[in-house]
Design a protein around this motif. Structure first.
Motif, mmCIF file in Angstrom:
data_model
loop_
_atom_site.group_PDB
_atom_site.id
_atom_site.type_symbol
_atom_site.label_atom_id
_atom_site.label_comp_id
_atom_site.label_asym_id
_atom_site.label_seq_id
_atom_site.Cartn_x
_atom_site.Cartn_y
_atom_site.Cartn_z
ATOM 1 N N SER A 80 39.959 38.035 42.963
ATOM 2 C CA SER A 80 40.405 39.343 42.463
ATOM 3 C C SER A 80 41.886 39.295 42.131
ATOM 4 C CB SER A 80 40.133 40.425 43.519
ATOM 5 O OG SER A 80 38.768 40.545 43.748
ATOM 6 N N THR A 81 42.214 38.480 41.149
ATOM 7 C CA THR A 81 43.605 38.358 40.724
ATOM 8 C C THR A 81 43.887 39.328 39.587
ATOM 9 O OG1 THR A 81 42.971 36.556 39.250
ATOM 10 C CG2 THR A 81 43.811 35.939 41.426
ATOM 11 N N GLU A 82 45.152 39.393 39.222
ATOM 12 C CA GLU A 82 45.595 40.273 38.141
ATOM 13 C C GLU A 82 44.833 39.965 36.852
ATOM 14 O OE1 GLU A 82 49.664 40.785 35.483
ATOM 15 O OE2 GLU A 82 49.759 39.777 37.417
ATOM 16 N N LYS A 83 44.392 40.996 36.161
ATOM 17 C CA LYS A 83 43.693 40.835 34.891
ATOM 18 C C LYS A 83 44.716 40.535 33.796
ATOM 19 C CE LYS A 83 39.867 42.033 36.867
ATOM 20 N NZ LYS A 83 39.443 41.054 37.813
ATOM 21 N N ARG A 84 44.516 39.400 33.129
ATOM 22 C CA ARG A 84 45.384 38.995 32.019
ATOM 23 C C ARG A 84 44.514 38.424 30.916
ATOM 24 N NH1 ARG A 84 48.945 34.639 33.730
ATOM 25 N NH2 ARG A 84 47.290 34.060 35.158
ATOM 26 N N ASP A 88 39.818 33.992 32.473
ATOM 27 C CA ASP A 88 38.386 34.207 32.269
ATOM 28 C C ASP A 88 37.745 34.378 33.645
ATOM 29 O OD1 ASP A 88 35.684 34.161 31.775
ATOM 30 O OD2 ASP A 88 35.669 32.198 30.810
ATOM 31 N N ASN A 89 37.305 35.573 33.931
ATOM 32 C CA ASN A 89 36.648 35.822 35.217
ATOM 33 C C ASN A 89 35.189 36.237 35.005
ATOM 34 O OD1 ASN A 89 36.994 38.358 34.219
ATOM 35 N ND2 ASN A 89 38.091 39.174 35.969
#
Length: 136
Positions: A80-84, A88-89
């Protein structure tokens, strides 16, 4: 007396920092030489919302650690890292393997444990992408 104490503390701190830096460099160099082949696989689940399917796949991937040519195995799920834009998650499970050489990686591909994993777990995934690399 105060000057000697400061010199001692400064010298000790410098030696400690040097030792830590040398240790970090030599251990990373050692790993690079010892396990230069990297095999990174990403799995997308057929049922992306199913934690049960995800956990079954994770357990299946972990069985691969019994293959003698795999020197290190890491299994992961999406963090659950920062969305950038560059992250690609969309995948669900990943495996990261390290091998001593290309022959070891080739042995893994046809090993009975790997083939059993595919037989037992392929019904769980919709898509698989593999990235193979060699340290330079």
């Amino acid at each position: 007396m105060n000057t000697n104490r400061r010199k001692f503390i400064t010298t000790t701190a410098a030696l400690a920092a040097g030792t830590i830096a040398a240790s970090a460099m030599s251990s990373s160099d050692h790993q690079k030489e010892e396990f230069p082949i990297v095999h990174h696989v990403f799995f997308w689940l057929k049922n992306p919302g199913s934690t049960e399917d995800r956990d079954k796949l994770v357990a299946g991937v972990k069985t691969l650690s019994k293959i003698e040519t795999i020197k290190k195995l890491r299994v992961g799920v999406v963090a659950s890292t920062e969305k950038r834009d560059v992250v690609d998650n969309s995948w669900a499970v990943s495996e990261l393997m390290f091998f001593s050489d290309l022959a070891g990686q080739a042995t893994y591909q046809t090993h009975p444990i790997h083939l059993e994993f595919i037989k037992n777990c392929s019904h769980l995934w919709e898509k698989v992408i593999v990235y193979d690399a060699i340290d330079v």
